[in-house]
Design a protein around this motif. Structure first.
Motif, mmCIF file in Angstrom:
data_model
loop_
_atom_site.group_PDB
_atom_site.id
_atom_site.type_symbol
_atom_site.label_atom_id
_atom_site.label_comp_id
_atom_site.label_asym_id
_atom_site.label_seq_id
_atom_site.Cartn_x
_atom_site.Cartn_y
_atom_site.Cartn_z
ATOM 1 N N SER A 62 0.929 -1.229 0.217
ATOM 2 C CA SER A 62 -0.187 -0.091 0.140
ATOM 3 C C SER A 62 0.852 1.256 -0.102
ATOM 4 O O SER A 62 1.729 1.384 0.918
ATOM 5 N N ALA A 63 0.657 2.178 -0.975
ATOM 6 C CA ALA A 63 1.576 3.247 -0.971
ATOM 7 C C ALA A 63 0.488 4.381 -1.853
ATOM 8 O O ALA A 63 -0.177 4.071 -2.647
ATOM 9 N N SER A 64 1.064 5.613 -1.537
ATOM 10 C CA SER A 64 0.483 6.806 -2.203
ATOM 11 C C SER A 64 1.280 7.491 -2.747
ATOM 12 O O SER A 64 2.397 7.736 -2.531
ATOM 13 N N THR A 65 0.760 8.405 -3.910
ATOM 14 C CA THR A 65 1.660 9.392 -4.653
ATOM 15 C C THR A 65 1.611 10.529 -3.631
ATOM 16 O O THR A 65 0.706 11.138 -3.136
ATOM 17 N N HIS A 66 2.706 11.213 -3.622
ATOM 18 C CA HIS A 66 3.134 12.294 -3.051
ATOM 19 C C HIS A 66 2.098 13.352 -3.018
ATOM 20 O O HIS A 66 1.971 13.834 -4.374
ATOM 21 N N GLY A 67 1.230 13.836 -2.082
ATOM 22 C CA GLY A 67 0.354 14.886 -2.174
ATOM 23 C C GLY A 67 -0.785 14.594 -2.935
ATOM 24 O O GLY A 67 -1.592 15.804 -3.542
ATOM 25 N N GLY A 100 -5.427 9.229 -1.233
ATOM 26 C CA GLY A 100 -5.411 7.753 -0.837
ATOM 27 C C GLY A 100 -4.410 6.802 -1.495
ATOM 28 O O GLY A 100 -4.120 7.188 -2.611
ATOM 29 N N ALA A 101 -4.290 5.815 -0.663
ATOM 30 C CA ALA A 101 -3.210 4.614 -1.115
ATOM 31 C C ALA A 101 -3.919 3.893 -2.001
ATOM 32 O O ALA A 101 -4.948 3.784 -2.035
ATOM 33 N N ILE A 158 -6.660 -2.526 -3.645
ATOM 34 C CA ILE A 158 -7.364 -2.189 -2.271
ATOM 35 C C ILE A 158 -7.033 -0.574 -2.008
ATOM 36 O O ILE A 158 -5.778 -0.534 -1.434
ATOM 37 N N ASN A 159 -7.980 0.106 -2.049
ATOM 38 C CA ASN A 159 -7.708 1.389 -1.476
ATOM 39 C C ASN A 159 -7.765 1.606 -0.086
ATOM 40 O O ASN A 159 -8.719 1.047 0.564
ATOM 41 N N THR A 160 -6.706 2.053 0.563
ATOM 42 C CA THR A 160 -6.429 2.060 1.990
ATOM 43 C C THR A 160 -6.379 3.615 2.408
ATOM 44 O O THR A 160 -6.268 4.300 1.690
ATOM 45 N N LYS A 161 -6.505 3.727 3.623
ATOM 46 C CA LYS A 161 -6.550 5.067 4.087
ATOM 47 C C LYS A 161 -5.182 5.547 4.469
ATOM 48 O O LYS A 161 -4.137 4.857 4.792
#
Length: 131
Positions: free
Chosen positions: A91-96, A99-100, A128-131
Motif C-alpha cells: 500500500s502506497a500513495s503518490t506524494h500529495g 488515498g493509498a 485495495i484502496n486504503t487510508k
C-alpha cells in the motif's frame, strides 16, 4: 541385473522426491504465504526498500513526479529460488495525491551477496484502496 536396475530406479525416484519435498510437505520452490505481515518488521522494511528503489528508478528515468510514499505491506509470500523471491502487495500513495493504492511487487533477496533486486513494481489489478 533387472533387480539392480529396478532398485536403482526406485532409489533415484525416492531421492528426487526427498530433495523436492520440504519437511512440512510443501514442494521446494512453491510460494509460501507469510503470516502476520503487518507486524513482521523484516517484511515491512523490505516493502519500504521496494518503494524507495522504485522511486530511485523513476528519478533516474526523469519521471520524478510520480514518486510514491510507502504505507505498509498488505500481503506477502516467499519462494525459494537462487535466494528468496518475495511477492508483496504494498500500500502506497503518490506524494500529495490522496488515498493509498496497492501495488504488486516482486523482489529477490540474496543475503550472502548482500543484494536485493526489484523485478516488478506495478499497480495491482485487485487494488485495495486504503487510508
Amino acid at each position: 541385473m533387472a533387480k539392480l536396475q529396478t532398485l536403482i530406479s526406485f532409489s533415484s525416484l525416492f531421492l528426487l522426491f526427498a530433495v523436492t519435498t520440504a519437511l512440512d510437505g510443501e514442494r521446494v520452490g512453491s510460494k509460501t504465504p507469510i503470516e502476520n505481515v503487518e507486524s513482521n518488521k523484516e517484511v515491512q522494511d523490505l516493502g519500504k526498500y521496494c518503494v524507495q528503489e522504485y522511486n530511485r528508478q523513476m528519478q533516474q528515468k526523469g519521471n520524478g513526479g510520480k514518486l510514491l510514499m510507502f504505507s505498509h505491506v498488505v500481503e506477502a509470500a516467499t519462494q525459494v529460488v537462487s535466494g528468496t523471491k518475495y511477492y508483496l502487495k504494498i500500500s502506497a500513495s503518490t506524494h500529495g495525491r490522496g488515498g493509498a493504492k496497492t501495488f504488486d511487487v516482486v523482489v529477490v533477496v540474496k543475503p550472502w551477496m548482500h543484494s536485493k533486486e526489484l523485478l516488478k513494481f506495478e499497480p495491482s489489478p485487485t487494488s485495495i484502496n486504503t487510508k
